[in-house]
Design a protein around this motif. Structure first.
Motif, PDB file in Angstrom:
ATOM      1  N   GLY A  55       0.796  -1.264  -0.067  1.00  0.00           N
ATOM      2  CA  GLY A  55       0.107  -0.158   0.071  1.00  0.00           C
ATOM      3  C   GLY A  55       0.718   1.220  -0.078  1.00  0.00           C
ATOM      4  N   ASN A  56       2.293   1.129   0.354  1.00  0.00           N
ATOM      5  CA  ASN A  56       2.948   2.304   0.539  1.00  0.00           C
ATOM      6  C   ASN A  56       3.984   2.199  -0.943  1.00  0.00           C
ATOM      7  N   VAL A  57       3.624   1.308  -1.821  1.00  0.00           N
ATOM      8  CA  VAL A  57       4.583   1.434  -3.082  1.00  0.00           C
ATOM      9  C   VAL A  57       3.949   1.830  -4.152  1.00  0.00           C
ATOM     10  N   LEU A  58       4.244   2.463  -5.211  1.00  0.00           N
ATOM     11  CA  LEU A  58       3.884   3.045  -6.375  1.00  0.00           C
ATOM     12  C   LEU A  58       4.447   2.229  -7.459  1.00  0.00           C
ATOM     13  N   PHE A  59       3.501   1.508  -8.321  1.00  0.00           N
ATOM     14  CA  PHE A  59       4.137   0.694  -9.213  1.00  0.00           C
ATOM     15  C   PHE A  59       3.841   1.488 -10.839  1.00  0.00           C
ATOM     16  N   ASP A  60       4.482   1.184 -11.740  1.00  0.00           N
ATOM     17  CA  ASP A  60       4.432   1.746 -12.952  1.00  0.00           C
ATOM     18  C   ASP A  60       4.240   0.341 -13.826  1.00  0.00           C
ATOM     19  N   VAL A  61       2.893  -0.018 -14.294  1.00  0.00           N
ATOM     20  CA  VAL A  61       2.459  -1.364 -14.762  1.00  0.00           C
ATOM     21  C   VAL A  61       2.193  -1.207 -16.099  1.00  0.00           C
ATOM     22  N   VAL A  62       2.704  -2.104 -16.778  1.00  0.00           N
ATOM     23  CA  VAL A  62       2.444  -2.242 -18.296  1.00  0.00           C
ATOM     24  C   VAL A  62       1.796  -3.356 -18.529  1.00  0.00           C
ATOM     25  N   PRO A  63       0.370  -3.370 -18.642  1.00  0.00           N
ATOM     26  CA  PRO A  63      -0.490  -4.339 -18.740  1.00  0.00           C
ATOM     27  C   PRO A  63       0.043  -5.480 -20.016  1.00  0.00           C
ATOM     28  N   SER A  64       0.437  -4.877 -21.132  1.00  0.00           N
ATOM     29  CA  SER A  64       0.642  -5.613 -22.144  1.00  0.00           C
ATOM     30  C   SER A  64       2.147  -6.262 -21.889  1.00  0.00           C
TER      31      SER A  64
END
Length: 315
Positions: free
Chosen positions: A195-204
């Motif tokens: 909950g205290n970590v931000l992710f850059d997620v690439v769905p593909s």
């Protein structure tokens, strides 16, 4: 949100305080409440510049929290320290720990890209990333050590869940009746968890997922690496199932992290953190449900906590 609505959403003195720390010609044009926290009110503020461009800041406010001054002072210090490191954290803009300039103690910081991700999907990819990030945090060596860690849960404050394995919980409570084992201290986040970590997620392309930021630095501490690892492991066990607790611990060591040598020492820290969740199952569940994990009822989380504590005592 219009300028008028943004102003109405912010308390007058808080708005004036934030405005004093903006660049020349900038103004607040939007305000959005961010959910998922337990102790602080968090808002994303949209800031418009004279040239038409915009940027975001984050305002973190503590209302009725006795530790607010200490936590905000420590967070400001941590963000200042982290500005010169590879750990992705917000930049400090301003802090008002005693509410000298606003209605409540507050901290203003830059906004990071990315988002919290608590879904089961993709957890296999995120766990190694979390582990490597925590190893990097523990490698920090500040010129001045932060305060020693606090572990507030006592044998008398543990709340045994209804229907839990009473014998396992009694044995677990006996574990924390013992003095804390000796340890080699390091820099702790003290609330490192998904909950205290931000992710850059690439769905593909799941393999391209990366950590964009680590937030909530209100309680940086000095203590055993095991304590931070145990805290993240417990969160993962409750979010995704008990097996993910030990899997995170393994990932931390695979990433180069060093934990206590003895099994009894490791169990002490793991059990101590797991038992602390017994006191706040409802609060944690509410925060997770606010950000989309509506499948996690308080009963479900309590059952997972029971299964996790039982597994720790059986290991």
């Amino acid at each position: 949100m219009t300028d008028h609505e943004a102003e109405a959403d912010l308390r007058p003195r808080a708005r004036a305080w934030v405005s004093r720390h903006l660049e020349a010609g900038e103004r607040i044009v939007g305000s959005e409440t961010l959910h998922g926290g337990i102790t602080a009110e968090v808002r994303r503020l949209a800031i418009a510049g004279p040239g038409g461009g915009t940027r975001d800041l984050v305002l973190r406010t503590f209302v009725g929290v006795a530790q607010a001054e200490d936590w905000l002072t420590r967070e400001a210090g941590a963000l200042t320290l982290l500005a010169g490191t590879d750990v992705p954290a917000p930049d400090l803009v301003a802090v008002d720990p005693t509410a000298a300039h606003g209605e409540h103690p507050a901290l203003l910081m830059t906004h990071l890209t990315g988002r919290t991700v608590l879904d089961d999907e993709g957890i296999e990819t995120r766990v190694p990333l979390l582990a490597r990030q925590l190893v990097a945090i523990h490698a920090l060596r500040p010129d001045q050590q932060p305060p020693k860690y606090e572990a507030l849960t006592t044998p008398d404050s543990v709340v045994v869940p209804q229907g839990a394995d009473v014998t396992a919980w009694a044995d677990a409570i006996d574990v924390i009746r013992q003095p804390a084992p000796p340890y080699e201290g390091c820099f702790l986040h003290r609330d490192f968890q998904p909950g205290n970590v931000l992710f850059d997620v690439v769905p593909s392309s799941p393999s391209a997922t990366r950590i964009a930021g680590v937030i909530d630095w209100a309680q940086p501490s000095w203590g055993p690496a095991d304590l931070d690892v145990a805290h993240c492991a417990t969160n993962l066990a409750l979010l995704h199932g008990p097996a993910w607790g030990p899997r995170f611990t393994e990932a931390y060591e695979e990433a180069g992290g060093v934990l206590a040598e003895g099994a009894s020492e490791r169990r002490y820290w793991s059990v101590r953190d797991a038992l602390s969740f017994s006191e706040e199952v409802a609060e944690v569940t509410r925060a997770w449900r606010q950000v989309g994990r509506t499948d996690l009822t308080a009963r479900c989380v309590a059952e997972r906590l029971d299964a996790y504590v039982t597994s720790l005592m059986a290991a």
